[in-house]
Design an enzyme around this catalytic site. Structure first.
Site, short mmCIF file in Angstrom:
data_model
loop_
_atom_site.label_atom_id
_atom_site.label_comp_id
_atom_site.label_asym_id
_atom_site.label_seq_id
_atom_site.Cartn_x
_atom_site.Cartn_y
_atom_site.Cartn_z
N LYS A 7 66.79 -27.19 46.72
CA LYS A 7 65.51 -26.90 46.47
C LYS A 7 64.98 -25.54 45.78
O LYS A 7 64.33 -25.48 44.82
CB LYS A 7 64.52 -26.98 47.78
CG LYS A 7 64.52 -28.62 48.17
CD LYS A 7 63.93 -28.79 49.70
CE LYS A 7 63.97 -30.29 50.14
NZ LYS A 7 64.04 -30.42 51.48
N GLN B 199 61.79 -27.56 56.73
CA GLN B 199 63.10 -28.50 56.85
C GLN B 199 62.96 -29.12 58.07
O GLN B 199 63.26 -28.58 59.00
CB GLN B 199 64.38 -27.70 56.37
CG GLN B 199 65.56 -28.52 56.27
CD GLN B 199 65.37 -29.50 54.95
OE1 GLN B 199 64.49 -29.37 53.87
NE2 GLN B 199 65.81 -30.82 54.67
N ASP C 288 54.81 -31.56 51.57
CA ASP C 288 55.66 -32.81 51.77
C ASP C 288 54.79 -33.84 51.85
O ASP C 288 55.28 -34.95 52.17
CB ASP C 288 56.34 -32.34 53.26
CG ASP C 288 57.66 -31.96 53.02
OD1 ASP C 288 58.43 -32.69 52.18
OD2 ASP C 288 58.25 -31.33 53.77
N1 GUN Z 1 64.57 -33.43 55.87
C1 GUN Z 1 64.92 -34.58 55.12
N2 GUN Z 1 64.11 -35.18 54.18
C2 GUN Z 1 62.95 -34.14 54.47
C3 GUN Z 1 61.92 -34.08 53.40
O1 GUN Z 1 61.25 -34.54 52.69
N3 GUN Z 1 60.89 -32.93 53.97
C4 GUN Z 1 61.29 -31.87 54.79
N4 GUN Z 1 60.45 -30.91 55.24
N5 GUN Z 1 62.54 -32.23 55.60
C5 GUN Z 1 63.46 -33.34 55.27
#
Ligand code: GUN
Length: 298
Positions: free
Chosen positions: A54, A98, A121
């Protein structure tokens, strides 16, 4: 192999190039750089890979990232304070915590505490509510990535039977909502589906998946979808990322399903790169929205 490969990596590159141009225009006009804050608690190797990806993707499109690593034994209160601090920081436009959080931490109050305007998100109940009413503030990243992948490959969902296997809050449920609505991020042809969501208690699963024009696997079990569960000529989208002895595999038994489906996404290189790309898009939208409201109130 009979099926056409839906190349998410190539498409992500193309959309990221489009985003980079929009980021440059925004920065030129506002003297601000869209900024994503990433919060990682603990040292889960998979989460570390996702976060690194990311951060690198932000750099690639000219955005900034602010990484906040926290120890696995951080308290709920200290984590909450980090989120509140990011909420107050005008130079941060998007916040991502996360998941999963380590045992002992409760994710829900943390996600609920992120300002809805910075919730890139789209996990906050206000943003989930807006999505369910068909007036989203942000589109959830993985579901939006799936829809972009289908749309840009010329695959319409309107009037088709889309079967989603998996009912998670991150993928299955929001994707079902987006596909059933009159509009999606990509117009009416990429929405208006007849949607069935299957899960671990679904009876006669194979009978249902065999009816799918578009089958989306988001279960989290390696190679769960086998060729006998797939209608010949259908489109199969694999959202799964499972780490096993043979490296990364999806939720679809790729080799055998490729012989039956008309089009299929690979793992890796399918939906994954688009999830990150949609996160970047949301961060740009967040920056644009926050710049506009700051101008109004100035
Ligand atoms: N863990 C796995 N997929 C995601 C996601 O799309 N967002 C976040 N914040 N954590 C994740």
């Amino acid at each position: 192999m009979a099926a056409t490969l839906l190349d998410g990596k190539a498409l992500a590159k193309k959309i990221q190039a489009e985003l980079a141009e929009q980021v440059a225009v925004f920065t030129e006009q506002t003297q601000k750089v869209p900024t994503l804050a990433t919060v990682l608690v603990g040292e889960d190797p998979a989460s570390q890979v996702y976060i690194r990806n990311k951060i690198r993707s932000c750099e690639r499109v000219g955005m900034e990232s602010r990484h906040i690593p926290l120890p696995a034994d951080v308290s709920q209160e200290a984590l909450m304070e980090e989120v509140q601090q990011l909420n107050r920081d005008d130079t941060v436009h998007g916040i991502l915590v996360q998941l999963p959080l380590p045992d002992g931490l409760d994710a829900q109050p943390i996600l609920d505490a992120i300002l809805p305007a910075k919730d890139v998100d789209a996990f906050h109940p206000e943003n989930v509510g807006l999505l369910s009413q068909g007036r989203p503030r942000y589109l959830p990243c993985t579901p939006h990535g799936v829809i972009q992948l289908l749309h840009r490959a010329g695959i319409e969902t309107a009037g088709k039977h889309c079967v989603i296997v998996g009912r998670s809050d991150i993928v299955g449920k929001p994707l079902g909502l987006m596909l059933v609505q009159r509009q999606s991020g990509c117009g009416p042809t990429a929405a208006n589906a007849t949607v069935t969501i299957c899960h671990s208690r679904t009876q006669n699963l194979r009978d249902i998946t065999k009816q799918a024009d578009v089958l989306i696997a988001a279960i989290g079990q390696a190679e769960f979808i086998t060729a006998d569960m797939v209608k010949p000529g259908s489109v199969v989208v694999d959202v799964g990322i499972n780490r096993g002895e043979n490296g990364l595999v999806g939720d679809v038994a790729f080799e055998e399903v490729s012989e039956v489906a008309a089009a299929i996404t690979p793992v890796p290189g399918g939906v994954g790169p688009l999830t990150v790309t949609m996160l970047l898009e949301n961060t740009l939208r967040a920056a644009q929205h926050q710049a506009a409201t700051q101008t109004e109130s100035a």
